[in-house]
Design a protein around this motif. Structure first.
Motif, PDB file in Angstrom:
ATOM      1  N   GLU A  33       0.857  -1.179   0.000  1.00 15.78           N
ATOM      2  CA  GLU A  33       0.000   0.000   0.000  1.00 15.78           C
ATOM      3  C   GLU A  33       0.900   1.238   0.000  1.00 15.78           C
ATOM      4  O   GLU A  33       1.896   1.283   0.712  1.00 15.78           O
ATOM      5  CB  GLU A  33      -0.864  -0.003   1.261  1.00 15.78           C
ATOM      6  N   GLY A  34       0.593   2.192  -0.810  1.00  8.09           N
ATOM      7  CA  GLY A  34       1.416   3.393  -0.858  1.00  8.09           C
ATOM      8  C   GLY A  34       2.621   3.245  -1.782  1.00  8.09           C
ATOM      9  O   GLY A  34       3.278   4.214  -2.131  1.00  8.09           O
ATOM     10  N   GLN A  35       2.918   1.997  -2.176  1.00  8.75           N
ATOM     11  CA  GLN A  35       4.060   1.804  -3.080  1.00  8.75           C
ATOM     12  C   GLN A  35       3.609   1.590  -4.521  1.00  8.75           C
ATOM     13  O   GLN A  35       4.394   1.664  -5.458  1.00  8.75           O
ATOM     14  CB  GLN A  35       4.875   0.591  -2.627  1.00  8.75           C
ATOM     15  N   ILE A  36       2.319   1.258  -4.653  1.00  8.86           N
ATOM     16  CA  ILE A  36       1.753   1.126  -5.999  1.00  8.86           C
ATOM     17  C   ILE A  36       0.572   2.092  -6.035  1.00  8.86           C
ATOM     18  O   ILE A  36      -0.330   2.000  -5.207  1.00  8.86           O
ATOM     19  CB  ILE A  36       1.259  -0.319  -6.255  1.00  8.86           C
ATOM     20  N   LYS A  37       0.602   3.013  -6.971  1.00  8.75           N
ATOM     21  CA  LYS A  37      -0.508   3.975  -7.020  1.00  8.75           C
ATOM     22  C   LYS A  37      -1.581   3.438  -7.965  1.00  8.75           C
ATOM     23  O   LYS A  37      -1.365   3.319  -9.172  1.00  8.75           O
ATOM     24  CB  LYS A  37      -0.019   5.345  -7.491  1.00  8.75           C
ATOM     25  N   LEU A  38      -2.727   3.100  -7.365  1.00 11.28           N
ATOM     26  CA  LEU A  38      -3.809   2.516  -8.162  1.00 11.28           C
ATOM     27  C   LEU A  38      -4.763   3.597  -8.629  1.00 11.28           C
ATOM     28  O   LEU A  38      -5.154   4.475  -7.853  1.00 11.28           O
ATOM     29  CB  LEU A  38      -4.573   1.491  -7.320  1.00 11.28           C
ATOM     30  N   LEU A  39      -5.137   3.535  -9.898  1.00 12.91           N
ATOM     31  CA  LEU A  39      -6.048   4.521 -10.475  1.00 12.91           C
ATOM     32  C   LEU A  39      -7.254   3.799 -11.055  1.00 12.91           C
ATOM     33  O   LEU A  39      -7.088   2.860 -11.839  1.00 12.91           O
ATOM     34  CB  LEU A  39      -5.339   5.285 -11.600  1.00 12.91           C
ATOM     35  N   HIS A  40      -8.440   4.251 -10.661  1.00 17.03           N
ATOM     36  CA  HIS A  40      -9.630   3.639 -11.239  1.00 17.03           C
ATOM     37  C   HIS A  40     -10.000   4.394 -12.514  1.00 17.03           C
ATOM     38  O   HIS A  40     -10.819   5.307 -12.490  1.00 17.03           O
ATOM     39  CB  HIS A  40     -10.792   3.673 -10.225  1.00 17.03           C
ATOM     40  N   MET A  41      -9.361   4.063 -13.597  1.00 15.82           N
ATOM     41  CA  MET A  41      -9.660   4.728 -14.868  1.00 15.82           C
ATOM     42  C   MET A  41      -9.074   3.959 -16.051  1.00 15.82           C
ATOM     43  O   MET A  41      -8.235   3.080 -15.893  1.00 15.82           O
ATOM     44  CB  MET A  41      -9.115   6.151 -14.874  1.00 15.82           C
ATOM     45  N   LYS A  42      -9.562   4.346 -17.223  1.00 18.50           N
ATOM     46  CA  LYS A  42      -9.028   3.794 -18.457  1.00 18.50           C
ATOM     47  C   LYS A  42      -7.675   4.456 -18.707  1.00 18.50           C
ATOM     48  O   LYS A  42      -7.503   5.638 -18.390  1.00 18.50           O
ATOM     49  CB  LYS A  42     -10.009   4.122 -19.587  1.00 18.50           C
ATOM     50  N   SER A  43      -6.757   3.728 -19.276  1.00 15.17           N
ATOM     51  CA  SER A  43      -5.421   4.301 -19.483  1.00 15.17           C
ATOM     52  C   SER A  43      -5.482   5.578 -20.326  1.00 15.17           C
ATOM     53  O   SER A  43      -4.680   6.492 -20.128  1.00 15.17           O
ATOM     54  CB  SER A  43      -4.502   3.271 -20.133  1.00 15.17           C
ATOM     55  N   HIS A  44      -6.463   5.655 -21.212  1.00 14.70           N
ATOM     56  CA  HIS A  44      -6.601   6.836 -22.071  1.00 14.70           C
ATOM     57  C   HIS A  44      -6.873   8.102 -21.265  1.00 14.70           C
ATOM     58  O   HIS A  44      -6.669   9.208 -21.745  1.00 14.70           O
ATOM     59  CB  HIS A  44      -7.747   6.652 -23.073  1.00 14.70           C
ATOM     60  N   ASP A  45      -7.379   7.931 -20.048  1.00 15.57           N
ATOM     61  CA  ASP A  45      -7.706   9.100 -19.224  1.00 15.57           C
ATOM     62  C   ASP A  45      -6.599   9.450 -18.236  1.00 15.57           C
ATOM     63  O   ASP A  45      -6.713  10.424 -17.493  1.00 15.57           O
ATOM     64  CB  ASP A  45      -9.027   8.856 -18.470  1.00 15.57           C
ATOM     65  N   VAL A  46      -5.547   8.669 -18.228  1.00 21.79           N
ATOM     66  CA  VAL A  46      -4.419   8.974 -17.338  1.00 21.79           C
ATOM     67  C   VAL A  46      -3.666  10.169 -17.923  1.00 21.79           C
ATOM     68  O   VAL A  46      -3.408  10.212 -19.134  1.00 21.79           O
ATOM     69  CB  VAL A  46      -3.464   7.755 -17.220  1.00 21.79           C
ATOM     70  N   GLN A  47      -3.369  11.126 -17.054  1.00 21.05           N
ATOM     71  CA  GLN A  47      -2.700  12.330 -17.547  1.00 21.05           C
ATOM     72  C   GLN A  47      -1.442  12.638 -16.745  1.00 21.05           C
ATOM     73  O   GLN A  47      -1.325  12.273 -15.579  1.00 21.05           O
ATOM     74  CB  GLN A  47      -3.661  13.516 -17.457  1.00 21.05           C
ATOM     75  N   ILE A  48      -0.547  13.339 -17.418  1.00 18.86           N
ATOM     76  CA  ILE A  48       0.667  13.838 -16.766  1.00 18.86           C
ATOM     77  C   ILE A  48       0.548  15.356 -16.696  1.00 18.86           C
ATOM     78  O   ILE A  48       0.236  15.971 -17.718  1.00 18.86           O
ATOM     79  CB  ILE A  48       1.918  13.405 -17.564  1.00 18.86           C
ATOM     80  N   PRO A  49       0.677  16.009 -15.604  1.00 22.57           N
ATOM     81  CA  PRO A  49       1.070  15.451 -14.310  1.00 22.57           C
ATOM     82  C   PRO A  49      -0.129  15.106 -13.416  1.00 22.57           C
ATOM     83  O   PRO A  49       0.082  14.833 -12.237  1.00 22.57           O
ATOM     84  CB  PRO A  49       1.858  16.609 -13.689  1.00 22.57           C
ATOM     85  N   GLY A  50      -1.332  15.109 -13.969  1.00 18.51           N
ATOM     86  CA  GLY A  50      -2.530  14.841 -13.158  1.00 18.51           C
ATOM     87  C   GLY A  50      -2.409  13.605 -12.292  1.00 18.51           C
ATOM     88  O   GLY A  50      -2.405  13.678 -11.061  1.00 18.51           O
TER      89      GLY A  50
END
Ligand code: 44T
Length: 844
Positions: free
Chosen positions: A227-244
């Motif tokens: 926990e805290g070492q892997i940042k989990l995101l509930h989203m489609k990869s297409h919606d992942v943004q940098i630096p968001g």
């Protein structure tokens, strides 16, 4: 000021007292009104009063919980009947605000959502209810939908040690050689991210589309102290943004978002996006060192092969011109569910998936494997070419004689230059293959011989890999690949367009163009091809009909026979027909078979417009009088009303119920339907089937276990995943091919349960029987199937090799070691259309 100051609180206090008193009174009065309304069955008002009471006086929640639930459930029924769905869900939402951890309300909300077709949402509520109360009534509901929340292949993939090791090694190597920041696209349970972290990657990000899987991944990651070492995101990869979401571009993308057809999970689009927005630039050929981006898997090669496979054929093409006296050809063109033709608005999977090594009856290669496509996931240009739908034409030499039933494909996933995985049919893997069935064209089988050439187009126009057969040129034919040369070629592939092209060349007669197109599910197709099924019904219906028609009508063959025939005078207009109702799910020609017997008016409950038209065309083509066939559902709305009298003072002679679902389970509420059906039968009328006997046997099957639950921490290389994903395991495995299931049979088949649809008093909900063990081993499962008894002499077996039904199996919670000669006690329990089985050692 001071006086004022001292007065204010006093005034407030008195006002407060008054308020409290009137609140108390309001509560008391509302409770009274609510109870009064309940007595008068005015559930809506009762519910509103309780809502007010419990919002004002939360301390009363415990005392009124059950009454509140009762009024909610009753009111919800009324709202449902009134079609006031918005209000219905508002009520549940309000109720859940008051009782957020009430499993009964959650379950009921799930049931309402399910009824209205919101299956995924329903599944979420059933899951919540079971989590809140493991013994909740929601359990059965949850079992029915668990595989929508967590698809079964997760278990299979997580149990595939070889696959896990291969990914782990490739990830370790990439991290060792300098990849510091990792993005896992489609993390599922989080396993690949944990490999990356374990390998020492300092920054690991993971995205997951599915809410259930994302929540599961959180639990898994926490349980593995990451926990805290892997940042989990509930989203489609297409919606992942940098630096968001991620501070900077990553040096490694890891993903296994591939399906049996490789591209079906959208890997090409995801990686195009990732290369453009999330990854460091790719490593130029001559460069070395760090600061570059790379993807695991690095590349893939897709292979294809032409095959003969009777099982695929019977599920995708009509193989008979006539079924139990009903001519199929001419009026209707039946299509399987999987089309190779595509139009811009139809983005359905152009392939079926099968584990070919387990297809009943097997398959035969008609060509050698050929390389259909290669893709370099580290090359943006390559990915963009694929996404652009570039078509590649391939000439495939046939090297074995046989019927061309399908093309199949598999692939080798090159994780890096050292590690690869194959999804080939003869590999020991969890993978299924993609199958492109050849469609019907002019009702012919497609014989091919060595020397012939299958010409096909391979492309990926809409995120699915397609294989379109353009033509098959026969040995010696020089004009291969040219569809103009129709007389020597079989025309397959983009049939819809080709049909039209051919029609304009006058090689297809106009009759074919006028044919009604009717698309069937693969199980509906297999049913249509099942001659024994239809012949059995024909004889059983025939027996009932001849027992019910008045003697004097018996001599004439059919109400539709030729009126010019002197020996066969027309029926008197006064004759009352026998009414036959077919409540089969899906497409069924039983009403036509019944109609052809004469003296019968048939009612079909097919729902799809296309199916109704097809039945009408077939009815016409087979010379049935127009009034012989009616559609029952077109007159009715709600499901509950399916069973009624045909006319106000007539009764049914035969009601055909569809007792077993294709997946191999007893259909929900079928006994309730039978109970209603019995009340609607004329004297001497029959329900088909009249009884159903469930058969089963004890087996040892490792593969069933592996498909049902993750087997400890060994397959997941020491990471703890099983306890979390196994929350989604279900006790019954469906859609099984029993004939090819890898298993050891530990007992002979036994009859487990008998359900009599005509005589309910013969049924019992509990049955105990003894089973003799014929071979020592570990009982892990009890596969089961059914015999449907249409009458005393005629029965159908849902496990036969012409069956359109699959089989199912109970998976034991814990395997049981048994010795040859031993006798076991099997307890069978039947409730609400659900059967459960428990195994005990016999006390003897
Ligand atoms: N099934 C294989 C396909 N995802 C594997 O939500 C092989 C089928 C199979 N998340 C029998 C055997 C086998 N961004 O949870 C899913 C999915 C998620 C994404 C974020 C994206 N762009 C995507 C795309 C997909 O990835 C997870 C894995 S997809 C793998 C499918 C055992 N029947």
């Amino acid at each position: 000021m001071s006086a004022g100051g001292s007065r204010r609180p006093r005034r407030g206090h008195r006002a407060g007292q008054v308020q409290a008193a009137s609140k108390k009174e309001l509560i008391a009065r509302s409770v009274q009104s609510a109870q009064h309304c309940l007595q008068n069955r005015d559930y809506g008002t009762a519910y509103a009063h309780f809502l007010l009471v419990l919002s004002l006086a939360p301390e009363l929640k415990d005392g009124f919980k059950e009454t509140f639930q009762y009024s909610l459930l009753k009111w919800a029924e009324e709202l449902y009947a009134l079609n006031r769905n918005r209000d219905l869900f508002n009520c549940y939402e309000q109720a859940l605000e008051l009782f957020p951890s009430d499993d009964v309300i959650c379950n009921s909300m799930g049931e309402q959502l399910f009824r209205l077709g919101f299956r995924d949402e329903a599944a979420g509520y059933f899951h919540k209810a079971v989590k809140l109360n493991p013994n909740s009534d929601a359990k059965e509901n949850f079992y029915r939908v668990a595989n929508w929340l967590v698809e079964r292949w997760h278990f299979i993939m997580l149990n595939d040690t070889k696959r896990n090791q291969m990914y782990q090694k490739a990830i370790q190597k990439a991290v060792r050689t300098g990849s510091k920041t990792v993005l896992d696209i489609g993390t599922g349970t989080g396993i690949l991210s944990m490999f990356a972290r374990h390998a020492g990657a300092p920054h690991v990000y993971a995205c997951e589309l599915s809410k259930t899987m994302y929540e599961l991944a959180r639990e898994v990651v926490a349980a593995n102290q990451m926990e805290g070492q892997i940042k989990l995101l509930h989203m489609k990869s297409h919606d992942v943004q940098i630096p968001g979401q991620i501070p900077e571009r990553v040096s490694l993308v890891i993903t296994e978002t591939v399906d049996a057809g490789l591209f079906g999970e959208g890997i090409v689009e995801s990686l195009i996006h990732a290369w453009k927005h999330l990854l460091l630039p790719p490593k130029p050929k001559e460069a070395c060192g760090e600061g570059y981006g790379q993807v695991i898997p690095a590349a893939a090669v897709i292979y294809g092969m032409a095959v003969e496979c009777p099982e695929i054929r019977r599920h995708h093409r009509v193989g008979v011109r006539e079924v139990a006296g009903v001519t199929l050809g001419g009026a209707v063109q039946f299509w399987g569910p999987v089309h190779s033709s595509h139009t811009s608005d139809d983005v359905t999977e152009p392939y079926a998936t099968e584990k070919m090594s387990r297809v009943p009856g097997g398959y035969r290669a008609l060509s050698r494997p050929f390389q259909a496509m290669t893709v370099d996931f580290n090359n943006l240009q390559d990915l963009e070419n694929i996404a652009a739908g570039k078509v590649c034409r391939i000439s495939l030499p046939v090297n074995e004689q046989g019927k061309l039933d399908a093309l199949m494909t598999w692939f080798v996933l090159q994780l890096d230059d050292e590690h690869s995985l194959s999804t080939g049919p003869s590999e020991e893997t969890c993978w299924e293959q993609a199958v492109y069935p050849v469609q019907n064209f002019l009702d012919e089988d497609y014989f091919v011989s060595p020397g012939d050439t299958v010409v096909l187009d391979v492309s990926c126009p809409d995120c699915y890999l397609r294989m379109d057969i353009v033509t098959v040129s026969k040995a010696g034919d020089v004009d291969s690949g040219n569809i103009g040369n129709v007389s020597d070629s079989m025309i397959l592939g983009n049939e819809a367009e080709l049909c039209d092209a051919l029609a304009s060349l006058h090689t297809v007669n106009t009759q074919d163009r006028l044919q009604q197109k009717c698309i069937l599910e693969s199980s509906e197709m297999a049913l249509l091809n099942n001659v024994k099924y239809h012949e059995s019904f024909k004889s059983a219906i025939g027996k009932v009909v001849s027992s019910l028609i008045p003697r004097e009508s018996c001599s004439s063959q059919s109400i539709n026979s030729d009126p010019m025939n002197e020996e066969d005078p027309p029926q008197p207009a006064t004759e009352v027909p026998l009414y036959v109702l077919d409540v089969s799910e899906g497409f069924s020609i039983l009403p036509l078979i019944a109609g052809q017997l004469g003296h019968v008016k048939s009612y079909s409950s097919v729902e799809k417009e296309q199916h109704c038209v097809a039945l009408e065309k077939l009815s016409e083509r087979n010379g049935l009088a127009k009034e012989t066939l009616e559609f029952w559902l077109s007159q009715l709305e709600a499901d509950d009303d399916v069973l009624q009298r045909p006319k106000s003072d007539d009764m049914w002679s035969i009601i055909i119920l569809d007792v077993i679902e294709t997946c191999g389970l007893i259909r929900q509420e079928v006994m309730e339907k039978a109970a209603i059906a019995r009340c609607l039968l004329q004297s001497g009328g029959k329900i088909f089937p009249q009884s159903v006997v469930m058969h089963g046997l004890l087996v040892e099957s490792q593969s069933l276990l592996q498909e049902s639950a993750v087997q400890g921490t060994d397959p997941t290389l020491g990471f703890s995943i099983a306890p979390f994903i196994n929350q989604f395991k279900v006790p019954v495995h469906v859609f099984l091919n029993l004939s090819t299931l890898p298993c050891v049979r530990l007992s002979e088949p036994v009859a487990l349960l008998r359900l009599d649809l005509m005589n309910p008093y013969l049924n019992s909900s509990n049955n105990e029987l003894k089973v003799r063990i014929c071979k020592s081993g570990q009982v892990t499962a009890v596969p089961f199937w059914f015999h449907l008894h249409l009458d005393e002499d005629i029965s159908l077996d849902t496990s036969s090799d012409t069956s359109h039904w699959k089989q199912a199996a109970f998976i034991l919670e814990t395997p049981l070691q048994v010795e040859q000669g031993e006798e076991l006690l099997l307890a069978v329990h039947f409730q609400n259309s659900n059967v459960s089985v428990t195994l005990k050692r016999s006390s003897l």
